[in-house]
Design a protein around this motif. Structure first.
Motif, PDB file in Angstrom:
ATOM      1  N   ILE A 150       3.270  -8.366  -5.699  1.00 39.45           N
ATOM      2  CA  ILE A 150       2.990  -6.929  -5.634  1.00 39.45           C
ATOM      3  C   ILE A 150       4.287  -6.143  -5.837  1.00 39.45           C
ATOM      4  CG2 ILE A 150       2.272  -5.053  -4.096  1.00 39.45           C
ATOM      5  CD1 ILE A 150       0.497  -7.211  -2.667  1.00 39.45           C
ATOM      6  N   ARG A 151       5.322  -6.554  -5.103  1.00 37.60           N
ATOM      7  CA  ARG A 151       6.618  -5.861  -5.164  1.00 37.60           C
ATOM      8  C   ARG A 151       7.227  -5.969  -6.559  1.00 37.60           C
ATOM      9  NH1 ARG A 151      12.277  -5.355  -3.218  1.00 37.60           N
ATOM     10  NH2 ARG A 151      12.165  -3.908  -1.462  1.00 37.60           N
ATOM     11  N   MET A 152       7.136  -7.168  -7.147  1.00 41.86           N
ATOM     12  CA  MET A 152       7.680  -7.374  -8.485  1.00 41.86           C
ATOM     13  C   MET A 152       7.013  -6.444  -9.496  1.00 41.86           C
ATOM     14  SD  MET A 152       7.719 -10.879 -10.736  1.00 41.86           S
ATOM     15  CE  MET A 152       5.969 -11.155 -10.448  1.00 41.86           C
ATOM     16  N   GLU A 153       5.688  -6.321  -9.448  1.00 37.21           N
ATOM     17  CA  GLU A 153       5.003  -5.435 -10.388  1.00 37.21           C
ATOM     18  C   GLU A 153       5.408  -3.986 -10.171  1.00 37.21           C
ATOM     19  OE1 GLU A 153       0.512  -3.929 -11.634  1.00 37.21           O
ATOM     20  OE2 GLU A 153       0.755  -5.938 -10.803  1.00 37.21           O
ATOM     21  N   ALA A 154       5.653  -3.611  -8.918  1.00 34.83           N
ATOM     22  CA  ALA A 154       5.978  -2.213  -8.607  1.00 34.83           C
ATOM     23  C   ALA A 154       7.430  -1.854  -8.902  1.00 34.83           C
ATOM     24  CB  ALA A 154       5.664  -1.931  -7.139  1.00 34.83           C
ATOM     25  N   MET A 155       8.373  -2.804  -8.695  1.00 38.55           N
ATOM     26  CA  MET A 155       9.796  -2.433  -8.782  1.00 38.55           C
ATOM     27  C   MET A 155      10.718  -3.559  -9.245  1.00 38.55           C
ATOM     28  SD  MET A 155      10.800  -2.287  -4.702  1.00 38.55           S
ATOM     29  CE  MET A 155      12.566  -2.306  -5.020  1.00 38.55           C
ATOM     30  N   GLY A 156      10.155  -4.639  -9.794  1.00 42.06           N
ATOM     31  CA  GLY A 156      10.994  -5.737 -10.274  1.00 42.06           C
ATOM     32  C   GLY A 156      11.518  -6.605  -9.140  1.00 42.06           C
TER      33      GLY A 156
END
Length: 526
Positions: A150-156
């Protein structure tokens, strides 16, 4: 298709007194259950002298990638597992935006393996689950949406706190993936990029999970020297978000930290007294298994595996890693400090070049390479692009027993399936029945079955499974309580258990008199 199981010792999963009885299956459901059934059937199984119980539910599994490569998963089925929960530790297969495929495959490899046999362009949980369905699966699979994805999709993969806008985006992604069928949210707060998050970020994501009454399943920030404040953080997340908390593979690591066990138990009691719903799972061994990359400080992984490799090639960065390992970093679980270089063993690698280190400790690898063990470890992680698995010895059986007896407890494997795995991948559930029920009497037989079935189903809201009940799905295990056993052998770890005679998944007999039938009997449970 009707199957009649006769003359078994029925343990229904409710922690109630066993009784002699029969069970009738029609297609994929349990049709009748009773003391004596005089019914016509296409197939009759005589369970005389054996236990008939619900199929076991593995609430912490790492078959996420391998189930697409090898959909049968005989390793799990052979020990009576009929349902697995994927998406663990905050890092898994989906969601996966296309621009992050390369770094994410490397980040995931040490935990779930690597493969060029699948198409990695699926992007979302919806498409990942559909891939499983289209390919067929050997047992039932469920999925937690992972915080790291989730975090990766939102902010790398950046090492920084999220902005309010990025947290809002994470919440939207979480909702999308829960609507696609994920049964909860997971995080692994020692893994990248979950480790970079602040508590507030997790609270906001968990508010979305609470709205759908789904659990938060978490490898907490510390299982070692800061385990008490780590547990307090998770309980705070539960209080402020309203979500149900489930602690993954509950334990405390390192001799110097065993003193915290009474405080850990008090925190569980306090959470219950305050009205929180808290559960936990545990594998029945005093040794763990994960990706070897966790021995490096979190900053070394910032930006993904390609950046990690650059740092491992930089002498100044290497020295800083050594300094951090020697001195520790507040809030970081220092595996080398609590286990020791002689008690961490490599279980899997990516290339043939380093196959000779499988089964060797970090100390032994240093001796084999003729260099400092830490340098040998750094070289191995660099050359294998972080795709290295390991086993670490951290505790005592008496502590396993202490947590096993807790009312919050259910059983899991946490089994990594690559290379030479921890024996828990092959034998966790039978080991409970052999070692902790038959040999030590820690649990009653019906209590152990409850912790393997209905307790797990209730914690994860898996409907119509985990219990022998008319109308429920026919996920059933038949085992010999006098011979059932799971291996403790860390050298020859790939041993199927004994005493698991029949495994039935959705009404199909997959194991019959200890013979495995290669059948795709499973379903994706959304």
């Amino acid at each position: 298709m009707r199957t009649l199981i006769k003359n078994g010792l029925i343990i229904d999963g409710n922690n109630t007194v066993p009784y002699e009885g029969d069970l009738l299956i029609e297609n994929d459901r349990i049709l009748k259950l009773g003391a004596k059934l005089n019914e016509q059937a296409d197939k009759v199984i005589d369970a005389q002298g054996r236990v008939v119980c619900p199929g076991f539910i593995d609430t912490h599994s790492h078959s996420d990638l391998m189930i697409l490569v090898n959909p049968y998963n005989e390793v799990k089925i052979r020990q009576g597992i009929t349902t697995e929960v994927l998406g663990q530790d905050g890092i898994s297969m989906a969601p996966l935006p296309k621009e992050f495929i390369s770094p994410w495959r490397k980040n995931l490899a040490g935990l779930d393996g690597e493969s060029d046999e699948i198409d990695w362009n699926y992007e979302t949980t919806e498409n990942y689950l559909k891939m499983m369905e289209d390919n067929g699966i050997g047992l039932n699979e469920t999925y937690l949406v992972p915080h790291g994805n989730i975090r990766m999709e939102a902010m790398g993969l950046e090492d920084r706190p999220a902005t309010k806008e990025e947290i809002q985006k994470m919440c939207e992604i979480t909702e999308r993936e829960l609507k696609a069928g994920a049964i909860g949210i997971s995080s692994g707060l020692i893994y990248i990029p979950c480790a970079y998050s602040l508590t507030e970020e997790i609270i906001e994501i968990c508010k979305v999970g609470a709205k759908y009454d789904r659990p938060f399943v978490v490898h907490q920030r510390s299982e070692a020297d800061t385990i008490v404040p780590s547990m307090e953080e998770i309980i705070e997340i539960g209080k402020k978000s309203g979500i149900k908390i489930h602690f993954s593979h509950f334990k405390v690591c390192g001799k110097s930290n065993w003193k915290f066990i009474p405080q850990m138990l008090k925190l569980l009691d306090k959470a219950k007294d305050e009205g929180l719903t808290v559960s936990l799972d545990q594998y029945p061994y005093a040794a763990g298994s994960t990706m070897l990359g966790v021995v490096l400080p979190p900053w070394a992984h910032a930006g993904g595996t390609d950046n990690l490799i650059e740092r491992l090639n930089n002498e100044a960065d290497r020295q800083k890693m050594k300094d951090d390992i020697a001195n520790g970093i507040e809030g970081w679980d220092n595996f080398i400090q609590f286990a020791g270089i002689d008690q961490i063993f490599v279980t899997s690698v990516k290339t043939d070049k380093n196959k000779d280190v499988i089964g060797k400790s970090l100390q032994e690898i240093g001796e084999m390479r003729g260099i400092d063990p830490l340098d040998a470890t750094f070289d191995l992680l660099r050359d294998e692009e972080n795709a290295v698995g390991m086993v670490d010895f951290y505790g005592k059986e008496e502590h396993v027993i202490t947590f096993m007896k807790r009312p919050e407890h259910n059983v899991c494997t946490d089994g990594l399936l690559g290379g030479k795995p921890h024996p828990r991948a092959y034998g966790s559930f039978p080991k409970i029945l052999g070692r902790f029920v038959r040999e030590l009497g820690v649990l009653k037989l019906e209590e152990a079955v409850y912790k393997m079935s209905k307790k797990a189903a209730d914690a994860f809201r898996i409907d119509e499974r985990g219990e022998l009940k008319e109308g429920y799905f026919a996920d059933i295990v038949i085992f010999n309580k006098d011979t059932v056993s799971g291996s403790d052998d860390f050298i020859d770890s790939m041993q199927f258990p004994t005493g698991i005679d029949y495994v039935i998944i959705n009404g199909e007999v997959v194991v019959e008199e200890n013979e495995y039938h290669k059948i795709k009997a499973g379903k994706v449970l959304r």
